[in-house]
Scaffold this motif. Structure first.
Motif, PDB file in Angstrom:
ATOM      1  N   MET A 150      11.541   2.718  35.769  1.00 42.38           N
ATOM      2  CA  MET A 150      12.346   2.179  34.663  1.00 42.38           C
ATOM      3  C   MET A 150      11.880   2.974  33.464  1.00 42.38           C
ATOM      4  SD  MET A 150      12.144  -1.662  33.171  1.00 42.38           S
ATOM      5  CE  MET A 150      13.271  -2.450  34.403  1.00 42.38           C
ATOM      6  N   GLU A 151      12.852   3.159  32.334  1.00 44.28           N
ATOM      7  CA  GLU A 151      12.352   3.898  31.263  1.00 44.28           C
ATOM      8  C   GLU A 151      11.865   2.942  30.097  1.00 44.28           C
ATOM      9  OE1 GLU A 151      15.268   5.574  27.552  1.00 44.28           O
ATOM     10  OE2 GLU A 151      16.015   5.881  29.589  1.00 44.28           O
ATOM     11  N   GLN A 152      10.816   3.605  29.423  1.00 43.39           N
ATOM     12  CA  GLN A 152      10.186   2.727  28.399  1.00 43.39           C
ATOM     13  C   GLN A 152      11.045   2.872  27.248  1.00 43.39           C
ATOM     14  OE1 GLN A 152       7.550   0.649  28.349  1.00 43.39           O
ATOM     15  NE2 GLN A 152       6.398   0.889  30.025  1.00 43.39           N
ATOM     16  N   HIS A 153      10.839   2.053  26.407  1.00 40.38           N
ATOM     17  CA  HIS A 153      11.609   2.116  25.140  1.00 40.38           C
ATOM     18  C   HIS A 153      10.514   2.224  24.072  1.00 40.38           C
ATOM     19  CE1 HIS A 153      15.841   2.023  26.660  1.00 40.38           C
ATOM     20  NE2 HIS A 153      15.496   1.206  27.370  1.00 40.38           N
ATOM     21  N   LYS A 154      10.657   2.903  22.930  1.00 39.78           N
ATOM     22  CA  LYS A 154       9.739   3.013  21.958  1.00 39.78           C
ATOM     23  C   LYS A 154       9.934   1.886  21.244  1.00 39.78           C
ATOM     24  CE  LYS A 154       8.643   7.948  21.479  1.00 39.78           C
ATOM     25  NZ  LYS A 154       8.306   8.887  20.430  1.00 39.78           N
ATOM     26  N   PRO A 155       8.861   1.121  20.381  1.00 41.13           N
ATOM     27  CA  PRO A 155       9.365   0.188  19.497  1.00 41.13           C
ATOM     28  C   PRO A 155       9.788   0.947  18.132  1.00 41.13           C
ATOM     29  CG  PRO A 155       6.923   0.619  19.873  1.00 41.13           C
ATOM     30  CD  PRO A 155       7.693   1.312  20.943  1.00 41.13           C
ATOM     31  N   HIS A 156      10.249   0.095  17.549  1.00 43.70           N
ATOM     32  CA  HIS A 156      11.082   0.734  15.954  1.00 43.70           C
ATOM     33  C   HIS A 156      10.132  -0.269  15.094  1.00 43.70           C
ATOM     34  CE1 HIS A 156      14.459   2.627  17.897  1.00 43.70           C
ATOM     35  NE2 HIS A 156      14.290   1.609  18.968  1.00 43.70           N
ATOM     36  N   TYR A 157       9.698   0.463  14.241  1.00 37.59           N
ATOM     37  CA  TYR A 157       8.789  -0.180  13.131  1.00 37.59           C
ATOM     38  C   TYR A 157       9.548   0.131  11.634  1.00 37.59           C
ATOM     39  CZ  TYR A 157       5.105   0.498  16.422  1.00 37.59           C
ATOM     40  OH  TYR A 157       4.442   0.421  17.674  1.00 37.59           O
ATOM     41  N   PHE A 158       9.453  -1.018  11.110  1.00 42.41           N
ATOM     42  CA  PHE A 158       9.525  -1.367   9.568  1.00 42.41           C
ATOM     43  C   PHE A 158       7.797  -1.082   9.117  1.00 42.41           C
ATOM     44  CE2 PHE A 158       8.699  -4.695   6.414  1.00 42.41           C
ATOM     45  CZ  PHE A 158       8.957  -4.101   5.254  1.00 42.41           C
ATOM     46  N   TYR A 159       7.704  -0.308   8.052  1.00 42.76           N
ATOM     47  CA  TYR A 159       6.498  -0.079   7.313  1.00 42.76           C
ATOM     48  C   TYR A 159       6.445  -0.026   6.224  1.00 42.76           C
ATOM     49  CZ  TYR A 159       7.649   4.721   7.092  1.00 42.76           C
ATOM     50  OH  TYR A 159       8.190   6.062   6.649  1.00 42.76           O
ATOM     51  N   VAL A 160       5.357  -0.349   5.433  1.00 46.26           N
ATOM     52  CA  VAL A 160       5.142  -0.314   3.937  1.00 46.26           C
ATOM     53  C   VAL A 160       3.735   0.341   3.626  1.00 46.26           C
ATOM     54  CG1 VAL A 160       4.673  -1.574   1.663  1.00 46.26           C
ATOM     55  CG2 VAL A 160       6.100  -2.580   3.751  1.00 46.26           C
ATOM     56  N   LEU A 161       3.909   1.434   2.782  1.00 46.17           N
ATOM     57  CA  LEU A 161       2.745   2.269   2.226  1.00 46.17           C
ATOM     58  C   LEU A 161       2.422   1.817   0.845  1.00 46.17           C
ATOM     59  CD1 LEU A 161       4.033   5.980   3.275  1.00 46.17           C
ATOM     60  CD2 LEU A 161       2.736   4.194   4.697  1.00 46.17           C
ATOM     61  N   HIS A 162       1.032   1.869   0.499  1.00 55.98           N
ATOM     62  CA  HIS A 162       0.490   1.815  -0.653  1.00 55.98           C
ATOM     63  C   HIS A 162       0.313   2.966  -1.354  1.00 55.98           C
ATOM     64  CE1 HIS A 162      -2.160   0.667  -3.812  1.00 55.98           C
ATOM     65  NE2 HIS A 162      -1.248  -0.282  -4.323  1.00 55.98           N
ATOM     66  N   CYS A 163       0.708   3.219  -2.506  1.00 55.17           N
ATOM     67  CA  CYS A 163       0.676   4.563  -3.077  1.00 55.17           C
ATOM     68  C   CYS A 163      -0.204   4.709  -3.962  1.00 55.17           C
ATOM     69  CB  CYS A 163       2.043   5.019  -3.755  1.00 55.17           C
ATOM     70  SG  CYS A 163       3.475   5.015  -2.781  1.00 55.17           S
ATOM     71  N   LYS A 164      -0.954   5.899  -4.323  1.00 56.51           N
ATOM     72  CA  LYS A 164      -2.217   5.908  -5.257  1.00 56.51           C
ATOM     73  C   LYS A 164      -1.615   5.266  -6.552  1.00 56.51           C
ATOM     74  CE  LYS A 164      -3.587  10.034  -6.970  1.00 56.51           C
ATOM     75  NZ  LYS A 164      -3.965  11.476  -7.068  1.00 56.51           N
TER      76      LYS A 164
END
Length: 92
Positions: free
Chosen positions: A1-15
């Motif tokens: 069975m093929e494993q599906h990668k999770p899909h991510y929404f992410y937030v970065l804090h910039c300098k």
């Protein structure tokens, strides 16, 4: 069975104390791309680096993740701060 990668929404804090929101299937790779100047145009500016990943959510489809990203980007800065505080408090 093929494993599906999770899909991510992410937030970065910039300098420069701004946020960058995005989508990826590989959080570590994407953060490295942003910090090396190979990420999005917004994060290529030296004044925004280094960046720190402060939030991510996992989804089963790309569509769900990009909808979450879009919704976050529509918020005001105060609403973004509240969203991040509420989500992180709820999941800690």
């Amino acid at each position: 069975m093929e494993q599906h990668k999770p899909h991510y929404f992410y937030v970065l804090h910039c300098k420069d104390n701004t946020y960058y929101a995005g989508y990826t299937t590989d959080l570590a790779r994407r953060l490295e791309e942003h910090n090396s100047g190979r990420g999005a145009k917004y994060t290529r500016l030296e004044k925004r680096r280094p960046l720190k990943m402060i939030h991510h959510e996992s989804f089963s489809t790309r569509s769900e993740a990009t909808k979450a990203e879009y919704a976050f980007k529509q918020l005001t800065r105060k609403q973004k701060d509240n969203y991040l505080a509420h989500y992180n408090k709820k999941n800690s």
